[in-house]
Design a protein around this motif. Structure first.
Motif, PDB file in Angstrom:
ATOM      1  N   UNK A   1       0.872  -1.196   0.000  1.00 29.42           N
ATOM      2  CA  UNK A   1       0.000   0.000   0.000  1.00 29.42           C
ATOM      3  C   UNK A   1       0.898   1.231   0.000  1.00 29.42           C
ATOM      4  N   UNK A   2       0.546   2.190  -0.821  1.00 27.67           N
ATOM      5  CA  UNK A   2       1.337   3.416  -0.874  1.00 27.67           C
ATOM      6  C   UNK A   2       0.414   4.631  -0.956  1.00 27.67           C
ATOM      7  N   UNK A   3       0.568   5.526   0.009  1.00 26.36           N
ATOM      8  CA  UNK A   3      -0.085   6.840  -0.036  1.00 26.36           C
ATOM      9  C   UNK A   3       0.978   7.842  -0.485  1.00 26.36           C
ATOM     10  N   UNK A   4       0.684   8.577  -1.545  1.00 24.40           N
ATOM     11  CA  UNK A   4       1.647   9.538  -2.078  1.00 24.40           C
ATOM     12  C   UNK A   4       1.066  10.950  -2.050  1.00 24.40           C
ATOM     13  N   UNK A   5       1.580  11.759  -1.137  1.00 22.87           N
ATOM     14  CA  UNK A   5       1.191  13.166  -1.019  1.00 22.87           C
ATOM     15  C   UNK A   5      -0.334  13.335  -0.997  1.00 22.87           C
ATOM     16  N   UNK A   6      -0.995  12.545  -0.162  1.00 22.88           N
ATOM     17  CA  UNK A   6      -2.460  12.542  -0.089  1.00 22.88           C
ATOM     18  C   UNK A   6      -2.947  13.685   0.801  1.00 22.88           C
TER      19      UNK A   6
ATOM     20  N   UNK B   1      -6.562  15.394   6.216  1.00 18.79           N
ATOM     21  CA  UNK B   1      -5.267  14.775   5.918  1.00 18.79           C
ATOM     22  C   UNK B   1      -4.498  15.743   5.037  1.00 18.79           C
ATOM     23  N   UNK B   2      -3.227  15.978   5.369  1.00 22.50           N
ATOM     24  CA  UNK B   2      -2.466  17.005   4.649  1.00 22.50           C
ATOM     25  C   UNK B   2      -1.129  16.469   4.139  1.00 22.50           C
TER      26      UNK B   2
END
Length: 393
Positions: A34-39, A49-50
């Motif tokens: 799982x990857x969150x990128x600049x969310x 969420x910043x």
């Protein structure tokens, strides 16, 4: 020992070995599941969420930890598909999830509100998702029986949700979420309604089940003890941002900021100014310590003249009735202000000469103490240089 008991013992040893050796985040070649990128996620003028980036690995038991309103549930809902990010990218097994509906994602979410079918029995609730997938009846029955054992609801299999307590309903929701064995299981405060003893038992059962099934668990909680017990890694969140991501031991022993130190467990914070360094240690002038403090290491930003905080865990402090010898580092003098007996531990609140109160924990390793420390005793608190953590943020 019976064959079944021997089998359980082998399983336990195998699970322990897996958890001990599991650290894909330390492998530069490992690819995150799982990857969150600049969310970023905004609700009108409010930012939940910043600019958040985070990697979670396959078979990891990962925990999002923080106070109410820090953005942890919003982040989970973005992964589940119930919210779309305002900006940024989310991928699961290399697949971009933006625009993919929840039912098309290989993730299952246990809702905090239970969301059980009121007209169905416990076993039918657990079986519902399996029946929708048209699994063989024998497999469905076996999976339902396994889940009922896990959450200790076998006697209640034929009851409806309105015939259960709140804690029992939450356990049904947990069992239903686990039953489908998704690639990623999302749990929002999963054990919140359980009593303390059952919650502790279920924590270990969840850990064992997660390893046995080879699943990735993402848990949202505000309970620090729950996160420390279950997680391979923890992300501590504050106001929509991640403050620190690390293993439970690193989070507790080496907090990156004062916020993390104060949020995780009990801690004493002493303010001081950095003096000269000596063999990897720093002298720190602090109002509570006439002899000054001597503390190991420190990270970026530690330099002479810098105002810092020193974090001290209560169990790393020693409580003495006799004054230490001259030259002993890290000596604080005070008076016992209050005492809390917890059975395995005793908590002492010591009021220092400066008026500051600090907390000291002592393990009750023996049943009797020759010279018990009691209220209003004059005492000295000391700690080893490696016990303190210098914080510049």
């Amino acid at each position: 020992m019976t064959a079944a008991a021997e089998g359980r013992k082998r399983d336990t040893l195998a699970i322990g070995a897996v958890r001990r050796n599991f650290a894909p985040w330390a492998d530069p070649a490992a690819v995150p599941l799982i990857r969150f990128e600049k969310v970023t996620k905004r609700f009108g003028e409010a930012t939940a969420v910043e600019d958040l980036s985070l990697d979670i690995y396959e078979r990891e038991f990962f925990c999002l930890l923080g106070p109410s309103g820090c953005g942890k549930t919003t982040l989970m809902r973005i992964l589940a598909g119930f919210e779309e990010p305002t900006s940024g990218r989310v991928t699961l097994a290399g697949r971009d999830l933006i625009g993919v509906p929840p039912y098309r994602r290989p993730a299952n979410m246990m809702f905090q509100s239970y969301a059980l079918f009121p007209h169905m029995s416990v076993e039918k609730n657990i079986a519902f998702g399996l029946e929708q997938e048209k699994l063989p009846k024998g497999e469905i029955a076996a999976r339902v029986a396994e889940m009922l054992r896990l959450v200790q609801l076998e006697p209640f299999a034929r009851r409806r949700p309105d015939q259960l307590s709140g804690g029992q309903r939450q356990r049904v929701a947990l069992a239903r979420a686990l039953a489908k064995r998704p690639k990623v299981l999302l749990l929002d405060e999963p054990l919140d309604a359980l009593d303390k003893k059952l919650r502790e038992e279920t924590q270990f059962e969840l850990m064992d089940l997660q390893v046995k099934l080879g699943m990735t668990f993402l848990v949202v909680t505000h309970d620090q003890e729950e996160a420390m017990t279950m997680a391979d890694r923890i992300a501590v969140m504050d106001r929509g941002r991640i403050v620190q991501v690390a293993t439970p031991g690193e989070i507790y022993e080496q907090p990156a900021t004062r916020y993390v130190a104060e949020f995780i467990g009990d801690v004493n914070i002493l303010e001081g100014r950095i003096g000269q360094g000596e063999g990897g240690r720093w002298h720190i002038a602090a109002p509570e310590a006439p002899r000054g403090l001597l503390v190991d290491g420190g990270g970026d930003g530690v330099a002479p003249g810098r105002q810092v905080a020193v974090a001290l865990r209560p169990e790393k402090l020693r409580l003495l009735q006799d004054e230490p010898a001259p030259g002993t580092p890290n000596v604080l003098a005070g008076e016992v202000w209050d005492i809390g007996y917890l059975g395995d531990w005793t908590i002492y609140l010591v009021k220092l000469a400066s008026g500051r109160t600090i907390r000291v924990s002592r393990a009750n390793a023996t049943r009797f103490v020759e010279r018990p420390i009691t209220w209003e005793d004059k005492v000295f608190v000391t700690f080893a240089p490696e016990a303190g953590v210098i914080l510049t943020r």
